[in-house]
Design a protein around this motif. Structure first.
Motif, PDB file in Angstrom:
ATOM      1  N   ALA A 153       0.817  -1.212   0.000  1.00 20.76           N
ATOM      2  CA  ALA A 153       0.000   0.000   0.000  1.00 20.76           C
ATOM      3  C   ALA A 153       0.858   1.273   0.000  1.00 20.76           C
ATOM      4  O   ALA A 153       0.536   2.228  -0.722  1.00 20.76           O
ATOM      5  N   PRO A 154       1.957   1.348   0.791  1.00 19.23           N
ATOM      6  CA  PRO A 154       2.797   2.551   0.718  1.00 19.23           C
ATOM      7  C   PRO A 154       3.381   2.793  -0.678  1.00 19.23           C
ATOM      8  O   PRO A 154       3.436   3.939  -1.137  1.00 19.23           O
ATOM      9  N   GLN A 155       3.794   1.732  -1.363  1.00 21.93           N
ATOM     10  CA  GLN A 155       4.304   1.899  -2.733  1.00 21.93           C
ATOM     11  C   GLN A 155       3.210   2.421  -3.662  1.00 21.93           C
ATOM     12  O   GLN A 155       3.434   3.342  -4.457  1.00 21.93           O
ATOM     13  N   ALA A 156       2.033   1.815  -3.575  1.00 20.52           N
ATOM     14  CA  ALA A 156       0.925   2.224  -4.438  1.00 20.52           C
ATOM     15  C   ALA A 156       0.501   3.659  -4.137  1.00 20.52           C
ATOM     16  O   ALA A 156       0.197   4.444  -5.049  1.00 20.52           O
ATOM     17  N   ALA A 173       9.726   6.120   7.990  1.00 16.23           N
ATOM     18  CA  ALA A 173       9.217   5.011   8.799  1.00 16.23           C
ATOM     19  C   ALA A 173       7.854   4.592   8.281  1.00 16.23           C
ATOM     20  O   ALA A 173       7.107   5.405   7.723  1.00 16.23           O
ATOM     21  N   VAL A 174       7.541   3.313   8.451  1.00 11.93           N
ATOM     22  CA  VAL A 174       6.190   2.806   8.233  1.00 11.93           C
ATOM     23  C   VAL A 174       5.666   2.394   9.598  1.00 11.93           C
ATOM     24  O   VAL A 174       6.290   1.566  10.281  1.00 11.93           O
ATOM     25  N   THR A 175       4.570   2.981  10.021  1.00 14.93           N
ATOM     26  CA  THR A 175       4.087   2.736  11.372  1.00 14.93           C
ATOM     27  C   THR A 175       2.560   2.614  11.355  1.00 14.93           C
ATOM     28  O   THR A 175       1.929   2.641  10.311  1.00 14.93           O
ATOM     29  N   THR A 176       1.989   2.484  12.537  1.00 15.83           N
ATOM     30  CA  THR A 176       0.549   2.296  12.668  1.00 15.83           C
ATOM     31  C   THR A 176      -0.127   3.529  13.250  1.00 15.83           C
ATOM     32  O   THR A 176       0.527   4.410  13.820  1.00 15.83           O
ATOM     33  N   GLY A 177      -1.443   3.558  13.131  1.00 12.16           N
ATOM     34  CA  GLY A 177      -2.198   4.639  13.737  1.00 12.16           C
ATOM     35  C   GLY A 177      -1.999   4.713  15.235  1.00 12.16           C
ATOM     36  O   GLY A 177      -1.942   5.806  15.811  1.00 12.16           O
ATOM     37  N   ARG A 178      -1.893   3.561  15.889  1.00 11.72           N
ATOM     38  CA  ARG A 178      -1.664   3.548  17.336  1.00 11.72           C
ATOM     39  C   ARG A 178      -0.360   4.251  17.686  1.00 11.72           C
ATOM     40  O   ARG A 178      -0.278   5.008  18.656  1.00 11.72           O
ATOM     41  N   ARG A 179       0.683   3.980  16.903  1.00 11.23           N
ATOM     42  CA  ARG A 179       1.994   4.559  17.195  1.00 11.23           C
ATOM     43  C   ARG A 179       2.054   6.048  16.887  1.00 11.23           C
ATOM     44  O   ARG A 179       2.598   6.838  17.664  1.00 11.23           O
ATOM     45  N   ASP A 210       2.850  18.195   5.261  1.00 15.28           N
ATOM     46  CA  ASP A 210       2.066  17.816   4.086  1.00 15.28           C
ATOM     47  C   ASP A 210       1.562  16.388   4.280  1.00 15.28           C
ATOM     48  O   ASP A 210       2.259  15.552   4.856  1.00 15.28           O
ATOM     49  N   ILE A 211       0.366  16.110   3.788  1.00 17.78           N
ATOM     50  CA  ILE A 211      -0.189  14.767   3.886  1.00 17.78           C
ATOM     51  C   ILE A 211      -0.645  14.293   2.510  1.00 17.78           C
ATOM     52  O   ILE A 211      -1.183  15.076   1.716  1.00 17.78           O
ATOM     53  N   TYR A 212      -0.379  13.031   2.240  1.00 13.89           N
ATOM     54  CA  TYR A 212      -0.815  12.369   1.014  1.00 13.89           C
ATOM     55  C   TYR A 212      -1.619  11.147   1.450  1.00 13.89           C
ATOM     56  O   TYR A 212      -1.056  10.174   1.945  1.00 13.89           O
ATOM     57  N   TRP A 213      -2.933  11.225   1.287  1.00 16.01           N
ATOM     58  CA  TRP A 213      -3.844  10.201   1.804  1.00 16.01           C
ATOM     59  C   TRP A 213      -4.518   9.474   0.658  1.00 16.01           C
ATOM     60  O   TRP A 213      -4.816  10.064  -0.388  1.00 16.01           O
ATOM     61  N   GLY A 214      -4.756   8.183   0.849  1.00 20.66           N
ATOM     62  CA  GLY A 214      -5.471   7.422  -0.163  1.00 20.66           C
ATOM     63  C   GLY A 214      -6.261   6.289   0.454  1.00 20.66           C
ATOM     64  O   GLY A 214      -5.818   5.656   1.417  1.00 20.66           O
ATOM     65  N   ASP A 252      -7.190   2.380   4.153  1.00 16.53           N
ATOM     66  CA  ASP A 252      -6.515   3.603   3.736  1.00 16.53           C
ATOM     67  C   ASP A 252      -5.109   3.676   4.306  1.00 16.53           C
ATOM     68  O   ASP A 252      -4.752   2.969   5.252  1.00 16.53           O
ATOM     69  N   THR A 253      -4.318   4.525   3.700  1.00 16.70           N
ATOM     70  CA  THR A 253      -2.908   4.708   4.041  1.00 16.70           C
ATOM     71  C   THR A 253      -2.570   6.171   3.797  1.00 16.70           C
ATOM     72  O   THR A 253      -3.192   6.805   2.938  1.00 16.70           O
ATOM     73  N   TYR A 254      -1.602   6.698   4.550  1.00 18.71           N
ATOM     74  CA  TYR A 254      -1.189   8.067   4.243  1.00 18.71           C
ATOM     75  C   TYR A 254       0.280   8.290   4.589  1.00 18.71           C
ATOM     76  O   TYR A 254       0.867   7.606   5.428  1.00 18.71           O
TER      77      TYR A 254
END
Length: 264
Positions: A153-156, A173-179, A210-214, A252-254
């Motif tokens: 998902a991060p690549q896409a 970093a790739v992390t979670t909403g909790r973190r 800046d945020i990039y959300w999908g 979703d991912t951002y």
């Protein structure tokens, strides 16, 4: 000996499948599909569709099973996930034991990549390590298994927004909403967030980010929003809530990127 393939199928577009993944699909005799309820039927349908699209001139079958449920509101997150994975292991052992004959090849089709925020590798590895026979012969090895990577998902997300995941020479970093709800890593300027059920990005609206959300990336329902976090945070939250209400689920991912990166 039974062979299990753990195949990454990408983040939502059938064309995200790699050549290696397509070749793996064409080795499998049986595909194990976990049903997560009526709201997520589209995820099962997607798996059936990629088999129909890419498998050529061979017979195969599907074995369906209800996915174990878990309490997403639990505060004891680690123990809850441990229990979930234990339940899944028991289910996988039954599927492999009852759904495959000796010498056959079975497959689990994993959204995105099996190595990123997914426990299928851990579960199958535990079954293989335990050495429990899937055919009742004591001492016989249970299974062999292979892992086929997929587009994450991060690549896409980065491709859809036409941005790199990191600045030149920088880390991310790739992390979670909790973190991310606890803190933005102090030594990084770029963070990809997955599994955020509570709009944790809102914590940082007072910062220059800046945020990039999908959401539903790669599918016909894809939604993309980008901009200054302070300007688009409420739009994302509103869009996200509406999408979840309409579909019954959301994936979703951002990417968040500071414009005042930390000092080296």
């Amino acid at each position: 000996m039974k062979t299990v393939l753990i195949i990454g199928i990408g983040a939502g577009d059938p064309e995200y499948l790699t050549v290696q993944a397509v070749n793996a699909l064409n080795r499998a005799d049986v595909f194990f599909l976990l049903d997560k309820g009526a709201d997520k039927e589209t995820l099962v349908d997607f798996r059936r569709e990629i088999c129909r699209r890419y498998i050529r001139d061979r017979d195969y079958r599907f074995v369906d099973a209800a996915s174990p449920e878990w309490d997403r509101r639990s505060e004891a997150y680690r123990s809850t996930i441990d229990t979930l994975n234990s339940d899944k292991q028991a289910l996988f052992e039954r599927l492999i034991g009852e759904g495959m004959a000796d010498g056959e090849c079975g497959a689990f089709l994993v959204w995105g990549d099996p190595a990123l925020y997914d426990s299928t590798i851990r579960i199958v590895e535990a079954i293989a390590r335990n050495g429990a026979s899937m055919d009742g012969r004591d001492g016989a090895p249970a299974i062999d298994y292979e892992v086929i990577p997929g587009i994450t998902a991060p690549q896409a997300l980065a491709a859809k927004h036409r941005v790199p995941l990191n600045r030149i020479g920088g880390s991310f970093a790739v992390t979670t909403g909790r973190r991310i709800a606890e803190e933005f890593p102090a030594d990084l300027d770029s963070v990809v967030v997955m599994l955020d059920s509570k709009d944790a990005y809102r914590r940082y609206v007072d910062q220059d980010i800046d945020i990039y959300w999908g959401a539903y990336i790669g599918t016909p329902d894809e939604i993309l929003i980008a901009g200054k976090l302070k300007d688009v945070a409420e739009e994302i939250a509103r869009t996200r809530a509406e999408a979840r209400e309409a579909h019954g689920w959301i994936m979703d991912t951002y990417l968040m990127r500071r414009n005042d990166p930390p000092e080296e």
